[in-house]
Design a protein around this motif. Structure first.
Motif, PDB file in Angstrom:
ATOM      1  N   HIS A 109       9.300  -3.125  -4.708  1.00 37.56           N
ATOM      2  CA  HIS A 109       9.029  -4.218  -5.341  1.00 37.56           C
ATOM      3  C   HIS A 109       9.168  -5.245  -4.331  1.00 37.56           C
ATOM      4  O   HIS A 109       8.350  -6.400  -4.418  1.00 37.56           O
ATOM      5  N   GLY A 110      10.196  -5.327  -3.600  1.00 37.02           N
ATOM      6  CA  GLY A 110      10.195  -6.589  -2.584  1.00 37.02           C
ATOM      7  C   GLY A 110       8.848  -6.702  -1.625  1.00 37.02           C
ATOM      8  O   GLY A 110       8.334  -7.805  -1.360  1.00 37.02           O
ATOM      9  N   PHE A 111       8.347  -5.452  -1.311  1.00 40.88           N
ATOM     10  CA  PHE A 111       7.077  -5.527  -0.594  1.00 40.88           C
ATOM     11  C   PHE A 111       5.929  -5.954  -1.212  1.00 40.88           C
ATOM     12  O   PHE A 111       5.068  -6.903  -1.005  1.00 40.88           O
ATOM     13  N   TYR A 112       5.602  -5.613  -2.328  1.00 36.06           N
ATOM     14  CA  TYR A 112       4.673  -6.163  -3.197  1.00 36.06           C
ATOM     15  C   TYR A 112       4.785  -7.563  -3.687  1.00 36.06           C
ATOM     16  O   TYR A 112       3.729  -8.327  -4.055  1.00 36.06           O
ATOM     17  N   ASP A 113       5.938  -7.983  -3.679  1.00 36.54           N
ATOM     18  CA  ASP A 113       6.118  -9.483  -4.142  1.00 36.54           C
ATOM     19  C   ASP A 113       5.682 -10.255  -2.967  1.00 36.54           C
ATOM     20  O   ASP A 113       4.839 -11.362  -3.247  1.00 36.54           O
ATOM     21  N   GLU A 114       5.899  -9.715  -1.786  1.00 35.42           N
ATOM     22  CA  GLU A 114       5.508 -10.461  -0.559  1.00 35.42           C
ATOM     23  C   GLU A 114       4.060 -10.319  -0.263  1.00 35.42           C
ATOM     24  O   GLU A 114       3.244 -11.416  -0.410  1.00 35.42           O
ATOM     25  N   ILE A 115       3.253  -9.210  -0.803  1.00 36.13           N
ATOM     26  CA  ILE A 115       1.819  -9.037  -0.446  1.00 36.13           C
ATOM     27  C   ILE A 115       1.116  -9.869  -1.722  1.00 36.13           C
ATOM     28  O   ILE A 115       0.194 -10.629  -1.422  1.00 36.13           O
ATOM     29  N   ARG A 116       1.646 -10.149  -2.895  1.00 35.29           N
ATOM     30  CA  ARG A 116       1.221 -10.779  -3.993  1.00 35.29           C
ATOM     31  C   ARG A 116       1.080 -12.270  -3.616  1.00 35.29           C
ATOM     32  O   ARG A 116       0.315 -13.072  -3.932  1.00 35.29           O
ATOM     33  N   ARG A 117       2.001 -12.609  -2.888  1.00 38.82           N
ATOM     34  CA  ARG A 117       1.787 -14.315  -2.275  1.00 38.82           C
ATOM     35  C   ARG A 117       1.460 -14.454  -0.957  1.00 38.82           C
ATOM     36  O   ARG A 117       1.208 -15.544  -0.491  1.00 38.82           O
ATOM     37  N   ASP A 118       0.951 -13.275  -0.208  1.00 41.86           N
ATOM     38  CA  ASP A 118       0.306 -13.475   0.949  1.00 41.86           C
ATOM     39  C   ASP A 118      -1.326 -13.919   0.960  1.00 41.86           C
ATOM     40  O   ASP A 118      -1.960 -13.681   0.188  1.00 41.86           O
ATOM     41  N   ASP A 119      -1.560 -14.876   2.062  1.00 37.20           N
ATOM     42  CA  ASP A 119      -2.903 -15.456   2.019  1.00 37.20           C
ATOM     43  C   ASP A 119      -4.042 -14.502   2.331  1.00 37.20           C
ATOM     44  O   ASP A 119      -5.223 -14.691   1.966  1.00 37.20           O
ATOM     45  N   ILE A 120      -3.505 -13.557   3.067  1.00 35.02           N
ATOM     46  CA  ILE A 120      -4.635 -12.511   3.725  1.00 35.02           C
ATOM     47  C   ILE A 120      -4.651 -11.289   2.682  1.00 35.02           C
ATOM     48  O   ILE A 120      -5.925 -10.940   2.298  1.00 35.02           O
ATOM     49  N   LEU A 121      -3.593 -10.586   2.232  1.00 37.28           N
ATOM     50  CA  LEU A 121      -3.447  -9.561   1.308  1.00 37.28           C
ATOM     51  C   LEU A 121      -3.482  -9.720  -0.117  1.00 37.28           C
ATOM     52  O   LEU A 121      -4.107  -8.935  -0.813  1.00 37.28           O
ATOM     53  N   GLY A 122      -2.857 -10.819  -0.328  1.00 37.34           N
ATOM     54  CA  GLY A 122      -2.920 -11.457  -1.857  1.00 37.34           C
ATOM     55  C   GLY A 122      -4.164 -11.175  -2.521  1.00 37.34           C
ATOM     56  O   GLY A 122      -4.326 -10.468  -3.653  1.00 37.34           O
ATOM     57  N   PRO A 123      -5.180 -11.931  -1.930  1.00 37.18           N
ATOM     58  CA  PRO A 123      -6.516 -11.802  -2.815  1.00 37.18           C
ATOM     59  C   PRO A 123      -7.209 -10.376  -3.104  1.00 37.18           C
ATOM     60  O   PRO A 123      -7.793 -10.184  -4.011  1.00 37.18           O
ATOM     61  N   ILE A 124      -6.951  -9.681  -1.920  1.00 37.75           N
ATOM     62  CA  ILE A 124      -7.257  -8.311  -2.135  1.00 37.75           C
ATOM     63  C   ILE A 124      -6.791  -7.435  -3.263  1.00 37.75           C
ATOM     64  O   ILE A 124      -7.386  -7.082  -4.171  1.00 37.75           O
ATOM     65  N   PHE A 125      -5.355  -7.701  -3.458  1.00 34.80           N
ATOM     66  CA  PHE A 125      -4.844  -7.032  -4.628  1.00 34.80           C
ATOM     67  C   PHE A 125      -4.932  -7.745  -5.921  1.00 34.80           C
ATOM     68  O   PHE A 125      -5.128  -6.987  -6.921  1.00 34.80           O
ATOM     69  N   HIS A 126      -5.041  -8.991  -6.042  1.00 36.67           N
ATOM     70  CA  HIS A 126      -5.312  -9.877  -7.249  1.00 36.67           C
ATOM     71  C   HIS A 126      -6.827  -9.431  -7.703  1.00 36.67           C
ATOM     72  O   HIS A 126      -7.065  -9.516  -9.033  1.00 36.67           O
ATOM     73  N   ASP A 127      -7.702  -9.070  -6.928  1.00 36.74           N
ATOM     74  CA  ASP A 127      -9.015  -8.819  -7.226  1.00 36.74           C
ATOM     75  C   ASP A 127      -8.958  -7.442  -7.932  1.00 36.74           C
ATOM     76  O   ASP A 127      -9.943  -7.055  -8.721  1.00 36.74           O
ATOM     77  N   ARG A 128      -8.169  -6.674  -7.468  1.00 37.83           N
ATOM     78  CA  ARG A 128      -8.396  -5.128  -7.864  1.00 37.83           C
ATOM     79  C   ARG A 128      -7.014  -4.550  -8.990  1.00 37.83           C
ATOM     80  O   ARG A 128      -7.213  -3.587  -9.742  1.00 37.83           O
ATOM     81  N   ILE A 129      -6.102  -5.541  -9.065  1.00 37.13           N
ATOM     82  CA  ILE A 129      -5.274  -5.050 -10.179  1.00 37.13           C
ATOM     83  C   ILE A 129      -4.783  -6.294 -11.071  1.00 37.13           C
ATOM     84  O   ILE A 129      -4.306  -7.574 -10.706  1.00 37.13           O
TER      85      ILE A 129
END
Length: 154
Positions: A32-52
């Motif tokens: 949960h802590g890692f994916y909180d970071e992912i979702r806020r990240d400029d590089i990885l966040g958009p990838i996850f937001h587009d798919r989930i």
């Protein structure tokens, strides 16, 4: 089950018993802590937001908890194939894997004692290397010269 969410059987990884502090609660905290970071990240966040989709995050987090539980605690809860969704991401490359590893390292170092953080990172580095090779292979690129990423190089 013990109080810490893990049965009393001794789990051995790479010839070393897992520390008792590593349990389902810690895995949940890391995921949960890692994916909180992912979702806020400029590089990885958009990838996850587009798919989930926003309402699908609870299922994704549960699946990732199952994955890490199976990976480190040797449970059999994870059912899936983690590679195919990654192969479907056009443009997935070195910068993405390095960023993933940096965020993951920051998370496990913040949440886990050093010996547990090291276990998580060792597995994450192996997974990243395997995925990097698979991505290159699936694109018809050479895998020669794709060396494992060392934690010291993050």
């Amino acid at each position: 089950m013990s109080e810490n969410g893990r049965s009393r059987r001794i789990i051995v990884v790479d010839g070393v018993p897992l520390p008792d502090v590593l349990d389902e609660t810690m895995i949940r905290g890391v995921v949960h802590g890692f994916y909180d970071e992912i979702r806020r990240d400029d590089i990885l966040g958009p990838i996850f937001h587009d798919r989930i989709e926003p309402d699908k995050w609870p299922q994704h987090l549960a699946k990732m908890c199952d994955f890490w539980s199976a990976t480190l605690l040797r449970t059999s809860r994870y059912e899936g194939r983690p590679l195919p969704p990654h192969l479907a991401i056009a443009g997935l490359g070195e910068a993405h894997f390095r960023r993933w590893l940096k965020l993951f390292r920051a998370t496990v170092c913040r949440i886990c004692p050093p010996e547990v953080a090291a276990l998580f990172m060792e597995r994450a580095l192996r997974i990243a290397h395997s995925f990097r090779l698979a991505v290159a292979f699936s694109r018809g690129e050479t895998t020669i010269g794709i060396d494992p990423i060392a934690e010291k190089d993050l």
